[in-house]
Design a protein around this motif. Structure first.
Motif, PDB file in Angstrom:
ATOM      1  N   VAL A 114       0.990  -1.242  -0.215  1.00 50.36           N
ATOM      2  CA  VAL A 114       0.076   0.103   0.034  1.00 50.36           C
ATOM      3  C   VAL A 114       0.772   1.339   0.222  1.00 50.36           C
ATOM      4  CG1 VAL A 114      -1.770   1.256   1.240  1.00 50.36           C
ATOM      5  CG2 VAL A 114      -1.715  -1.149   1.416  1.00 50.36           C
ATOM      6  N   PRO A 115       0.806   2.077  -1.083  1.00 48.36           N
ATOM      7  CA  PRO A 115       1.757   3.339  -1.134  1.00 48.36           C
ATOM      8  C   PRO A 115       1.486   4.377   0.138  1.00 48.36           C
ATOM      9  CG  PRO A 115       0.015   3.233  -2.905  1.00 48.36           C
ATOM     10  CD  PRO A 115       0.044   1.997  -1.903  1.00 48.36           C
ATOM     11  N   THR A 116       2.158   5.241   0.221  1.00 54.73           N
ATOM     12  CA  THR A 116       1.805   6.346   1.242  1.00 54.73           C
ATOM     13  C   THR A 116       1.417   7.649   0.337  1.00 54.73           C
ATOM     14  OG1 THR A 116       4.087   7.365   0.843  1.00 54.73           O
ATOM     15  CG2 THR A 116       3.736   5.641   2.769  1.00 54.73           C
ATOM     16  N   ALA A 117       0.626   8.359   1.275  1.00 51.03           N
ATOM     17  CA  ALA A 117       0.172   9.721   0.307  1.00 51.03           C
ATOM     18  C   ALA A 117       1.303  10.350   0.056  1.00 51.03           C
ATOM     19  CB  ALA A 117      -0.708  10.310   1.466  1.00 51.03           C
ATOM     20  N   LYS A 118       2.527  10.316   0.853  1.00 54.19           N
ATOM     21  CA  LYS A 118       3.662  11.215   0.241  1.00 54.19           C
ATOM     22  C   LYS A 118       4.455  10.692  -0.798  1.00 54.19           C
ATOM     23  CE  LYS A 118       5.124  12.656   4.988  1.00 54.19           C
ATOM     24  NZ  LYS A 118       6.009  12.758   6.126  1.00 54.19           N
ATOM     25  N   GLU A 119       3.880   9.418  -1.352  1.00 55.60           N
ATOM     26  CA  GLU A 119       4.396   9.027  -2.642  1.00 55.60           C
ATOM     27  C   GLU A 119       3.512   9.686  -3.748  1.00 55.60           C
ATOM     28  OE1 GLU A 119       4.932   4.763  -3.035  1.00 55.60           O
ATOM     29  OE2 GLU A 119       5.204   4.621  -0.860  1.00 55.60           O
ATOM     30  N   SER A 120       2.544  10.306  -3.654  1.00 56.19           N
ATOM     31  CA  SER A 120       1.670  10.817  -4.314  1.00 56.19           C
ATOM     32  C   SER A 120       2.009  12.369  -4.233  1.00 56.19           C
ATOM     33  CB  SER A 120       0.297  10.860  -4.206  1.00 56.19           C
ATOM     34  OG  SER A 120      -0.022   9.504  -4.615  1.00 56.19           O
ATOM     35  N   GLY A 121       3.096  12.865  -3.595  1.00 59.36           N
ATOM     36  CA  GLY A 121       3.477  14.268  -3.435  1.00 59.36           C
ATOM     37  C   GLY A 121       2.502  15.018  -2.466  1.00 59.36           C
ATOM     38  N   LEU A 122       2.055  14.186  -1.493  1.00 59.72           N
ATOM     39  CA  LEU A 122       0.891  15.020  -0.485  1.00 59.72           C
ATOM     40  C   LEU A 122       1.716  14.757   0.814  1.00 59.72           C
ATOM     41  CD1 LEU A 122      -2.550  13.570  -1.854  1.00 59.72           C
ATOM     42  CD2 LEU A 122      -1.243  15.739  -2.504  1.00 59.72           C
ATOM     43  N   ASP A 123       2.110  16.000   1.396  1.00 59.83           N
ATOM     44  CA  ASP A 123       2.865  15.634   2.636  1.00 59.83           C
ATOM     45  C   ASP A 123       1.917  15.558   3.811  1.00 59.83           C
ATOM     46  OD1 ASP A 123       5.066  15.901   4.442  1.00 59.83           O
ATOM     47  OD2 ASP A 123       5.345  17.919   4.326  1.00 59.83           O
ATOM     48  N   VAL A 124       1.343  14.429   3.909  1.00 61.88           N
ATOM     49  CA  VAL A 124       0.378  14.170   5.033  1.00 61.88           C
ATOM     50  C   VAL A 124       0.667  12.954   5.783  1.00 61.88           C
ATOM     51  CG1 VAL A 124      -2.193  13.743   5.520  1.00 61.88           C
ATOM     52  CG2 VAL A 124      -1.455  15.361   3.635  1.00 61.88           C
ATOM     53  N   SER A 125       0.772  13.234   6.787  1.00 65.10           N
ATOM     54  CA  SER A 125       0.924  11.672   7.790  1.00 65.10           C
ATOM     55  C   SER A 125      -0.196  11.862   9.042  1.00 65.10           C
ATOM     56  CB  SER A 125       2.461  11.959   8.472  1.00 65.10           C
ATOM     57  OG  SER A 125       2.464  10.783   9.327  1.00 65.10           O
ATOM     58  N   TRP A 126      -0.618  10.912   9.352  1.00 65.65           N
ATOM     59  CA  TRP A 126      -1.680  10.866  10.391  1.00 65.65           C
ATOM     60  C   TRP A 126      -1.634   9.431  11.332  1.00 65.65           C
ATOM     61  CZ3 TRP A 126      -4.380  15.058  11.923  1.00 65.65           C
ATOM     62  CH2 TRP A 126      -5.092  15.015  13.158  1.00 65.65           C
ATOM     63  N   PRO A 127      -0.966   9.522  12.129  1.00 70.44           N
ATOM     64  CA  PRO A 127      -0.881   8.448  13.078  1.00 70.44           C
ATOM     65  C   PRO A 127      -2.062   8.281  13.845  1.00 70.44           C
ATOM     66  CG  PRO A 127       0.743   9.998  13.979  1.00 70.44           C
ATOM     67  CD  PRO A 127       0.373  10.460  12.595  1.00 70.44           C
ATOM     68  N   ILE A 128      -2.611   7.126  14.550  1.00 70.29           N
ATOM     69  CA  ILE A 128      -3.812   7.054  15.193  1.00 70.29           C
ATOM     70  C   ILE A 128      -3.428   6.310  16.419  1.00 70.29           C
ATOM     71  CG2 ILE A 128      -6.132   6.427  15.290  1.00 70.29           C
ATOM     72  CD1 ILE A 128      -6.388   6.576  12.337  1.00 70.29           C
ATOM     73  N   ILE A 129      -3.224   7.044  17.612  1.00 75.80           N
ATOM     74  CA  ILE A 129      -2.766   6.205  18.746  1.00 75.80           C
ATOM     75  C   ILE A 129      -3.777   5.536  19.241  1.00 75.80           C
ATOM     76  CG2 ILE A 129      -1.397   6.253  20.957  1.00 75.80           C
ATOM     77  CD1 ILE A 129       0.296   6.898  18.504  1.00 75.80           C
ATOM     78  N   ARG A 130      -4.105   4.358  19.922  1.00 74.16           N
ATOM     79  CA  ARG A 130      -5.244   3.853  20.441  1.00 74.16           C
ATOM     80  C   ARG A 130      -4.679   3.236  21.780  1.00 74.16           C
ATOM     81  NH1 ARG A 130      -9.135   3.449  16.988  1.00 74.16           N
ATOM     82  NH2 ARG A 130      -8.392   3.313  14.510  1.00 74.16           N
ATOM     83  N   GLY A 131      -5.758   3.527  22.795  1.00 71.09           N
ATOM     84  CA  GLY A 131      -5.593   3.044  24.242  1.00 71.09           C
ATOM     85  C   GLY A 131      -6.763   3.295  25.074  1.00 71.09           C
ATOM     86  N   PHE A 132      -6.575   3.373  26.468  1.00 70.44           N
ATOM     87  CA  PHE A 132      -7.561   3.380  27.465  1.00 70.44           C
ATOM     88  C   PHE A 132      -7.365   4.562  28.418  1.00 70.44           C
ATOM     89  CE2 PHE A 132      -6.739  -0.702  25.757  1.00 70.44           C
ATOM     90  CZ  PHE A 132      -7.927  -1.176  25.346  1.00 70.44           C
ATOM     91  N   TYR A 133      -8.557   4.998  28.947  1.00 67.75           N
ATOM     92  CA  TYR A 133      -8.675   5.933  30.053  1.00 67.75           C
ATOM     93  C   TYR A 133      -9.290   5.358  31.250  1.00 67.75           C
ATOM     94  CZ  TYR A 133     -12.928   8.185  28.252  1.00 67.75           C
ATOM     95  OH  TYR A 133     -14.056   8.373  27.802  1.00 67.75           O
ATOM     96  N   MET A 134      -9.405   5.788  32.555  1.00 64.75           N
ATOM     97  CA  MET A 134     -10.390   5.627  33.492  1.00 64.75           C
ATOM     98  C   MET A 134     -10.856   6.937  34.070  1.00 64.75           C
ATOM     99  SD  MET A 134      -8.074   2.508  35.645  1.00 64.75           S
ATOM    100  CE  MET A 134      -9.559   1.854  36.062  1.00 64.75           C
ATOM    101  N   GLY A 135     -12.046   6.660  34.895  1.00 63.50           N
ATOM    102  CA  GLY A 135     -12.449   7.808  35.665  1.00 63.50           C
ATOM    103  C   GLY A 135     -11.727   8.602  36.410  1.00 63.50           C
TER     104      GLY A 135
END
Length: 324
Positions: free
Chosen positions: A238-259
């Motif tokens: 799967v190519p990156t958006a940057k390979e199409s000349g679009l300087d976009v990076s978006w990491p999605i961190i996943r986790g948990f919180y408590m009350g």
């Protein structure tokens, strides 16, 4: 003397073990703040399976779904109604932090909960149906340049959400006004995929982990991933958006919180379980099966990270005129 010390050490060890057993919740629960099938669902089930397989919980985690405002309803419910619930953890992602940065969680900010653990990272992706005329990201961008409203793009969340931000950043990088796009908002990550498969939208943005199952089934094509470099394993093609000349990076961190009022004893018990889990090779494989990359952080380190990310997202949201 040595016998006395040994006896004292055994007593202390027994006290610590007893304290840990007392802190273990009898009915553990994970709230996924959306409908089934999206990234929050994946996050909760990852903890459910990982803690079970490692023997870190006697009782299995029950997953419950609380859609609304891409996490806002769940956040408010935890803070206002279940602030002391020692058995409750709630899934969050970078999108939750982006919404917090824009004040979309009402009167509560990022300091209203206890940030527990981050367990992996996903990346934003652009996906179309397998039979789409858009074979590459360049094809989609060309169509948007020609007619920004001619292609219906679906995503989980309203304007200003994480998935909308992915679209907006790609459009801006390509010289297209994000406000001119024809964007359809859904609740959570499962609904956009259903709409895509049904032909109601022509493309979607989401976390790449939310679309891999459909890709493997031959139903969709992932045009690009928003990472700095190509991802490993089965996603290497799967190519990156940057390979199409679009300087976009978006990491999605996943986790948990408590009350916010969970006791230190109960919070630290959960933290210890996640510290053990995140160091496990078995969990690493479990995470990889869900196309998540390693990102392990707990306790105060995670809290500091969250506060810093929210500050950065506030600046980004301000650039797009999302903060009034």
């Amino acid at each position: 003397m040595n016998a006395v010390l040994s006896a004292a050490a055994l007593a202390l060890s027994g006290m610590l073990l007893s304290s840990q057993l007392n802190a273990e919740p009898k009915r553990p629960e994970c709230i996924a703040p959306a409908k089934p099938g999206g990234g929050f669902d994946i996050t909760c089930k990852l903890a459910q399976m990982g803690l079970r397989d490692e023997g870190l919980l006697k009782s299995p985690i029950r997953v419950t779904y609380m859609p609304g405002g891409i996490g806002a309803v769940a956040y408010n419910a935890v803070v206002a109604q279940r602030p002391k619930d020692a058995g409750l953890i709630t899934a969050w992602s970078s999108g939750s932090l982006l919404n917090l940065a824009q004040g979309k969680f009402g009167r509560y900010d990022e300091k209203a909960v206890r940030w527990l653990a981050a367990v992996g990272t996903d990346y934003g992706a652009v996906t179309v149906r397998a039979d789409s005329p858009f074979r590459t990201l360049d094809d989609l961008i060309a169509a948007l340049k020609k007619d920004p409203s001619g292609t219906v793009i679906g995503a989980g969340g309203t304007v200003g959400s994480q998935d909308w931000m992915q679209v907006a950043l790609l459009a801006r990088s390509a010289g297209v006004d994000p406000k001119a796009l024809r964007y359809v908002a859904f609740e959570g990550g499962g609904e956009p995929i259903t709409a895509l498969l049904g032909g109601h939208v022509q493309a979607i943005t989401s976390g790449i982990g939310e679309t891999v199952v459909q890709r493997d089934a031959g139903k969709v094509r992932i045009l690009a991933v928003m990472s700095d470099e190509r991802l490993p394993g089965g996603l290497a093609n799967v190519p990156t958006a940057k390979e199409s000349g679009l300087d976009v990076s978006w990491p999605i961190i996943r986790g948990f919180y408590m009350g916010p009022q969970v006791s230190d004893e109960d919070y630290n018990w959960w933290k210890q379980q996640f510290d053990v889990l995140l160091a496990s090779d078995t969990f690493g494989k479990l995470r990889e099966q869900r196309d998540l990359l390693p990102f392990s952080m707990t306790g105060d380190e995670l809290k500091d990270y969250v506060y810093k990310q929210v500050a950065q997202y506030k600046s980004l949201a301000d650039e797009f005129g999302l903060i009034q």
